[in-house]
Structure formats: C-alpha cells, structure tokens
Design a protein around this motif. Structure first.
Motif, PDB file in Angstrom:
ATOM      1  N   ILE A  40     -15.559   6.654  -1.876  1.00  0.00           N
ATOM      2  CA  ILE A  40     -14.118   6.697  -2.132  1.00  0.00           C
ATOM      3  C   ILE A  40     -13.845   7.504  -3.395  1.00  0.00           C
ATOM      4  N   ALA A  93       0.815  -1.220   0.000  1.00  0.00           N
ATOM      5  CA  ALA A  93       0.000   0.000   0.000  1.00  0.00           C
ATOM      6  C   ALA A  93       0.841   1.259   0.000  1.00  0.00           C
ATOM      7  N   LYS A 100     -14.188  11.102  -2.937  1.00  0.00           N
ATOM      8  CA  LYS A 100     -13.280  11.562  -1.886  1.00  0.00           C
ATOM      9  C   LYS A 100     -14.046  12.079  -0.667  1.00  0.00           C
ATOM     10  N   ASP A 139      -8.471   1.492 -10.068  1.00  0.00           N
ATOM     11  CA  ASP A 139      -7.700   2.660 -10.485  1.00  0.00           C
ATOM     12  C   ASP A 139      -8.349   3.315 -11.696  1.00  0.00           C
ATOM     13  N   ARG A 183      -0.420   1.751  -9.731  1.00  0.00           N
ATOM     14  CA  ARG A 183      -1.533   1.723  -8.782  1.00  0.00           C
ATOM     15  C   ARG A 183      -2.675   0.972  -9.449  1.00  0.00           C
ATOM     16  N   ILE A 188      -7.938   1.433  -4.897  1.00  0.00           N
ATOM     17  CA  ILE A 188      -7.953   2.260  -3.690  1.00  0.00           C
ATOM     18  C   ILE A 188      -8.792   1.538  -2.650  1.00  0.00           C
ATOM     19  N   ASP A 189      -8.204   1.329  -1.488  1.00  0.00           N
ATOM     20  CA  ASP A 189      -8.853   0.609  -0.399  1.00  0.00           C
ATOM     21  C   ASP A 189      -9.347   1.608   0.648  1.00  0.00           C
ATOM     22  N   TYR A 249      -0.589  -0.747  -4.695  1.00  0.00           N
ATOM     23  CA  TYR A 249       0.371  -0.715  -5.793  1.00  0.00           C
ATOM     24  C   TYR A 249       0.949  -2.102  -6.060  1.00  0.00           C
ATOM     25  N   THR A 305      -8.528   6.432   3.248  1.00  0.00           N
ATOM     26  CA  THR A 305      -8.267   5.606   2.071  1.00  0.00           C
ATOM     27  C   THR A 305      -6.763   5.416   1.874  1.00  0.00           C
ATOM     28  N   ARG A 306      -6.413   4.383   1.135  1.00  0.00           N
ATOM     29  CA  ARG A 306      -5.003   4.125   0.814  1.00  0.00           C
ATOM     30  C   ARG A 306      -4.915   3.488  -0.572  1.00  0.00           C
ATOM     31  N   ASN A 307      -3.854   3.834  -1.280  1.00  0.00           N
ATOM     32  CA  ASN A 307      -3.634   3.297  -2.621  1.00  0.00           C
ATOM     33  C   ASN A 307      -2.968   1.930  -2.554  1.00  0.00           C
ATOM     34  N   GLN A 312     -17.602   2.331  -2.860  1.00  0.00           N
ATOM     35  CA  GLN A 312     -16.940   2.772  -4.079  1.00  0.00           C
ATOM     36  C   GLN A 312     -17.298   4.218  -4.401  1.00  0.00           C
TER      37      GLN A 312
END
Length: 304
Positions: free
Chosen positions: A242, A88, A245, A289, A110, A113-114, A254, A250-252, A239
């Motif tokens: 997120i 992440a 925003k 993504d 990426r 997004i979680d 990768y 949230t976290r990306n 969804q």
C-alpha cells in the motif's frame, strides 16, 4: 406596574422556551449530538480498537458510536443527528454546498489507508486477478459461474466498486450484497465457488465469532493492467504494497468533524492522528497516514 410585570413574565417564559428549543436542537435522544460518532461499519475492527484506548486514556472519552453503512452515515449528518463522521470519503461538491448554506465547514483528517480485498475459498484455484478482469466481472462482461458477494448495498465499499467499474447498479444475476463484512467472509468460507470483496482490516486479527471463517479463505493477488504506472506484477495487500502504491485497490479513511468547536470530536481526531492512534493503525495491518517514528537508544561501552 402590573402590565410591566406581565411583559417581563412573558419575556422570561419566551427566553426559557427558546433556550429549551436550542438545547433540544443540540441533542438527539437526550444525547449531545457532538458526542455521537457515526462510523462506516466497514471500519468497525480498527475504530473499536482506537476507541478502546482513547476511552482508557481520557476520562470523558466515551462517545456514543453508531455503526452504519456509508450512505446512512451521511444521511444522519444531513438530518442534523450527528456531527462526527468516520467514512472512506470526503464530502462531495454538492454536499459541501449544502453545508456551506448552513455555515457548516468540516475539519477533515485522513488517518489511514485501507485495502479493498478479494477473497476466495481455500479450495479455490484462483489466486490472481487483474484490474481489467475485476471491472469486467462487476459489469457482467465475462463468462463466470462464480458468485460475487460484498457487504451492504449502501456501504462505502459498494460505492468504491461502482466508481471502479463505472457501473451504477451492480445488478448482475451473480452479484449479491449481504449485510456485513463478516457475512461475506463466512459465505466465502462455506462456498468454494464464491469471490468475496471486503475491507482488509476484517482479515487481520479477527474476532472469535468469525476467526474460523477467516482461516478458510485466502486473499487474491491483484495486478494493475490498466494504468500507465502499473508494474505488470501481482500484489497482495500489505502495509508495504500500500505504501509503495503497488497494490491497486486502496481507499482513504477520514474523520470528518462538523462540530465547529473544541470537544470530543476534535479530541478523538487529534488522538487518532497522533502517535498513539497511528501506532494502533500500524498494528492493525492498515497503513497509517503518518508512520510513527522509532526511538533507538545507542549505548556505547568504553573498554577499561
């Protein structure tokens, strides 16, 4: 003549040894390290789904997967044991500098997004919380008799919480680290006085061994009362929230490829970022993504 043959023989042996060492350097336990993926265990549900479809579509698409906490995953990279990470975060400046000294440059993609999710027992009256309250809770600056539980202390989730709170230790007496996201969910399902922090993907379409526990917890809505862009409303992770925003935690996710060549790592990165891989993300409840397009066929009927 005999001397020359001896020199040739020695050269052949040395070349063979060098070749053996080179091959050994590229393998771990007899497995090509470029086909070993190390994945933050927080993302096991979604990565398992991606790998299942990938393996079904590609004959040679069967990497060896190691699930580990984020810190352990990065350590495996720097111990030269793996060449593909799914975590992440991207590499930080110090890590990139160390990699550059070895002429290693990652290809970073990426793919999702979680949402970092707070859960409580169904019997709890807690349904909302603010970002400032979360920070106070993590720093021990609020009076509470609730147990706060999260997964492995070396996980990317714990790193995220440390960065959010500005607290490098998280050692308050009512804060506990368990071993996995499953344990967090099960603990909260059995303790009405607990708050759990977990990844959103563990709550959507759970496996049978902890599905009952998921049914005994509920998600807490969060309000951003810190940033200037905060709407002043509470939002649950989805969804939509997120993508807009609105949900603040949230976290990306990768995939980082350090192989420097075409191979299984590149193929999986292309798959997970492509239409099929992104549709799997969409179905999982996380935010892809790139939202896959929808084809609509319009058929017009001409009256006779």
């Amino acid at each position: 003549m005999k001397y020359s043959l001896r020199i040739v023989g020695i050269c052949v042996v040395l070349l063979a040894l060098l070749g053996s060492c080179k091959q050994k350097a590229k393998t771990v336990g007899g497995v090509d390290r470029s086909t070993i993926f190390v994945v933050d265990e927080s993302f096991k549900p979604i990565v398992d789904q991606e790998l299942y479809i990938f393996g079904a579509l590609y004959k040679d698409g069967h990497p060896k997967v190691i699930y580990a906490p984020e810190n352990n995953a990065v350590n495996l990279l720097f111990s030269d044991s793996v060449r593909v990470l799914i975590i992440a975060r991207e590499m930080n400046a110090e890590e990139n500098k160390a990699l550059a000294s070895k002429n290693i440059k990652p290809i970073v993609n990426r793919f999702a997004i979680d949402a970092v999710t707070l859960i409580v027992n169904q019997a709890s009256n807690d349904t909302t919380i603010t970002l400032s309250e979360i920070k106070k809770m993590l720093n021990g600056n609020t009076k509470t008799d609730k147990d706060i539980v999260f997964d492995n202390p070396n996980s990317g989730l714990v790193r995220y919480l440390k960065e959010l709170s500005g607290n490098k230790d998280l050692k308050q007496k009512n804060i506990y680290s368990l071993k996995s996201n499953k344990e967090v969910i099960k603990y909260v399902s059995e303790h009405p006085n607990a708050i759990g922090i977990t990844g959103f993907s563990w709550l959507n379409d759970p496996e049978k061994d902890y599905a009952d526990a998921v049914n005994k917890v509920k998600i807490v809505s969060v309000k951003d009362d810190i940033s200037k862009n905060g709407s002043g409303q509470y939002f649950s992770p989805s969804q939509q929230t997120i993508a807009l925003k609105q949900y603040p935690l949230t976290r990306n996710l990768y995939i980082l490829n350090f192989t420097g060549k075409m191979g299984l790592g590149m193929e999986f990165a292309a798959f997970i970022a492509g239409d099929q891989g992104q549709r799997i993300i969409l179905k999982s409840g996380l935010l892809p993504d790139e939202i896959p397009g929808r084809e609509i066929n319009i058929v017009s009927k001409i009256k006779q």
